[in-house]
Motif scaffolding. Structure first.
Motif, PDB file in Angstrom:
ATOM      1  N   VAL A 122       0.167  45.883  29.206  1.00 45.30           N
ATOM      2  CA  VAL A 122      -0.466  44.572  29.365  1.00 45.30           C
ATOM      3  C   VAL A 122       0.105  43.624  28.312  1.00 45.30           C
ATOM      4  CG1 VAL A 122      -2.609  45.452  30.366  1.00 45.30           C
ATOM      5  CG2 VAL A 122      -2.431  45.188  27.901  1.00 45.30           C
ATOM      6  N   ASP A 123       0.190  42.358  28.662  1.00 40.60           N
ATOM      7  CA  ASP A 123       0.697  41.348  27.735  1.00 40.60           C
ATOM      8  C   ASP A 123      -0.347  41.048  26.664  1.00 40.60           C
ATOM      9  OD1 ASP A 123       2.837  41.233  29.470  1.00 40.60           O
ATOM     10  OD2 ASP A 123       2.430  39.198  30.180  1.00 40.60           O
ATOM     11  N   VAL A 124       0.080  41.024  25.390  1.00 39.24           N
ATOM     12  CA  VAL A 124      -0.777  40.552  24.309  1.00 39.24           C
ATOM     13  C   VAL A 124      -0.269  39.224  23.763  1.00 39.24           C
ATOM     14  CG1 VAL A 124      -1.826  42.721  23.588  1.00 39.24           C
ATOM     15  CG2 VAL A 124       0.362  42.053  22.620  1.00 39.24           C
ATOM     16  N   VAL A 125       0.994  38.918  24.026  1.00 40.98           N
ATOM     17  CA  VAL A 125       1.552  37.600  23.742  1.00 40.98           C
ATOM     18  C   VAL A 125       2.285  37.170  25.012  1.00 40.98           C
ATOM     19  CG1 VAL A 125       3.157  36.248  22.340  1.00 40.98           C
ATOM     20  CG2 VAL A 125       1.820  38.064  21.275  1.00 40.98           C
ATOM     21  N   ALA A 126       1.874  36.047  25.568  1.00 38.57           N
ATOM     22  CA  ALA A 126       2.456  35.538  26.810  1.00 38.57           C
ATOM     23  C   ALA A 126       3.924  35.157  26.607  1.00 38.57           C
ATOM     24  CB  ALA A 126       1.673  34.323  27.294  1.00 38.57           C
ATOM     25  N   PRO A 127       4.706  35.130  27.693  1.00 41.77           N
ATOM     26  CA  PRO A 127       6.114  34.738  27.572  1.00 41.77           C
ATOM     27  C   PRO A 127       6.250  33.349  26.940  1.00 41.77           C
ATOM     28  CG  PRO A 127       5.659  35.593  29.763  1.00 41.77           C
ATOM     29  CD  PRO A 127       4.337  35.453  29.065  1.00 41.77           C
ATOM     30  N   THR A 128       7.148  33.256  25.985  1.00 39.72           N
ATOM     31  CA  THR A 128       7.408  31.993  25.308  1.00 39.72           C
ATOM     32  C   THR A 128       8.885  31.913  24.950  1.00 39.72           C
ATOM     33  OG1 THR A 128       6.676  30.541  23.514  1.00 39.72           O
ATOM     34  CG2 THR A 128       6.871  32.872  22.989  1.00 39.72           C
ATOM     35  N   THR A 129       9.425  30.713  24.891  1.00 42.00           N
ATOM     36  CA  THR A 129      10.818  30.534  24.486  1.00 42.00           C
ATOM     37  C   THR A 129      10.924  30.762  22.983  1.00 42.00           C
ATOM     38  OG1 THR A 129      11.259  28.973  26.265  1.00 42.00           O
ATOM     39  CG2 THR A 129      12.757  28.916  24.369  1.00 42.00           C
ATOM     40  N   VAL A 130      11.808  31.696  22.586  1.00 41.86           N
ATOM     41  CA  VAL A 130      11.974  32.016  21.170  1.00 41.86           C
ATOM     42  C   VAL A 130      13.307  31.528  20.614  1.00 41.86           C
ATOM     43  CG1 VAL A 130      10.387  33.977  21.254  1.00 41.86           C
ATOM     44  CG2 VAL A 130      12.835  34.356  21.633  1.00 41.86           C
ATOM     45  N   VAL A 138      18.917  33.723  16.063  1.00 45.28           N
ATOM     46  CA  VAL A 138      17.890  34.757  16.045  1.00 45.28           C
ATOM     47  C   VAL A 138      16.547  34.111  16.347  1.00 45.28           C
ATOM     48  CG1 VAL A 138      16.725  36.536  14.675  1.00 45.28           C
ATOM     49  CG2 VAL A 138      19.164  36.083  14.314  1.00 45.28           C
ATOM     50  N   GLY A 139      15.861  34.650  17.356  1.00 50.03           N
ATOM     51  CA  GLY A 139      14.504  34.222  17.672  1.00 50.03           C
ATOM     52  C   GLY A 139      13.523  35.228  17.108  1.00 50.03           C
ATOM     53  N   LYS A 140      12.243  34.871  17.109  1.00 41.14           N
ATOM     54  CA  LYS A 140      11.224  35.811  16.633  1.00 41.14           C
ATOM     55  C   LYS A 140       9.921  35.586  17.377  1.00 41.14           C
ATOM     56  CE  LYS A 140       9.702  32.913  12.839  1.00 41.14           C
ATOM     57  NZ  LYS A 140       9.435  32.754  11.429  1.00 41.14           N
ATOM     58  N   ILE A 141       9.164  36.661  17.489  1.00 44.93           N
ATOM     59  CA  ILE A 141       7.845  36.611  18.110  1.00 44.93           C
ATOM     60  C   ILE A 141       7.019  37.709  17.447  1.00 44.93           C
ATOM     61  CG2 ILE A 141       8.547  38.129  20.007  1.00 44.93           C
ATOM     62  CD1 ILE A 141       6.678  36.503  21.861  1.00 44.93           C
ATOM     63  N   GLY A 142       5.740  37.481  17.237  1.00 38.45           N
ATOM     64  CA  GLY A 142       4.930  38.476  16.540  1.00 38.45           C
ATOM     65  C   GLY A 142       3.484  38.465  16.981  1.00 38.45           C
ATOM     66  N   VAL A 143       2.750  39.484  16.503  1.00 43.25           N
ATOM     67  CA  VAL A 143       1.333  39.601  16.839  1.00 43.25           C
ATOM     68  C   VAL A 143       0.644  40.505  15.810  1.00 43.25           C
ATOM     69  CG1 VAL A 143       1.528  41.642  18.345  1.00 43.25           C
ATOM     70  CG2 VAL A 143      -0.283  39.987  18.775  1.00 43.25           C
ATOM     71  N   SER A 144      -0.645  40.290  15.640  1.00 43.18           N
ATOM     72  CA  SER A 144      -1.465  41.197  14.844  1.00 43.18           C
ATOM     73  C   SER A 144      -1.693  42.471  15.656  1.00 43.18           C
ATOM     74  CB  SER A 144      -2.808  40.555  14.512  1.00 43.18           C
ATOM     75  OG  SER A 144      -3.683  41.519  13.981  1.00 43.18           O
TER      76      SER A 144
END
Length: 153
Positions: free
Chosen positions: A85-93, A108-114
């Motif tokens: 399941v998605d916890v962070v929706a698709p986003t442009t990084v 370099v892109g980045k995406i993160g979550v707790s």
């Protein structure tokens, strides 16, 4: 008491391979196609479970003038390593744009979550999207960097 560190590598408690190099050709293979990252068990690090994860997503693209590579990403979680399941929706990084006469671009892109919102497993899903047709190429990959152990030693 906390002290500022000048050696970032010594501060990293856990890192993991997250996505094999994925190639894309404009209008062809891999273009605008989601690539599922590696399944990472967040409970098996020697330093213990971490508080958060950041996925670093390096990209390299050979682009015609004004053509673009747009990289989007999302983070998924699973309790059993199979139902995601998605916890962070698709986003442009990351967006790279070809220069005059065509150029090779990197970024370099980045995406993160707790991880408080995540189950036992996490993964990144990366989608490279080339704007031109047939000639532009790109490669994307990912590494996961975990931080903030639940227990400080």
């Amino acid at each position: 008491m906390f002290a500022l560190q000048r050696d970032i590598a010594s501060e990293l408690q856990a890192v993991a391979f997250a996505l094999a190099a994925t190639a894309a050709t404009a209008g062809g293979s891999g273009d605008n196609t989601a690539a599922n990252g590696a399944t990472i068990n967040v409970s098996t690090f020697p330093s213990g479970r971490q508080e958060s994860v950041a996925f670093l997503i390096p990209a390299r693209a050979v682009l015609a003038a004004a053509a673009t590579l747009t990289v989007s990403a999302k983070i998924q979680t699973s309790d059993d390593g199979s139902g995601w399941v998605d916890v962070v929706a698709p986003t442009t990084v990351l967006t790279l744009t070809g220069g005059s006469g065509g150029t090779t671009e990197t970024g370099v892109g980045k995406i993160g979550v707790s991880l408080e919102y995540c189950g036992t497993y996490v993964r990144v899903v990366v989608t490279p999207d080339l704007s031109a047709a047939n000639t532009d190429t790109a490669s994307v990959s990912s590494v996961a960097v975990f931080g903030g152990p639940y227990k400080l030693s």
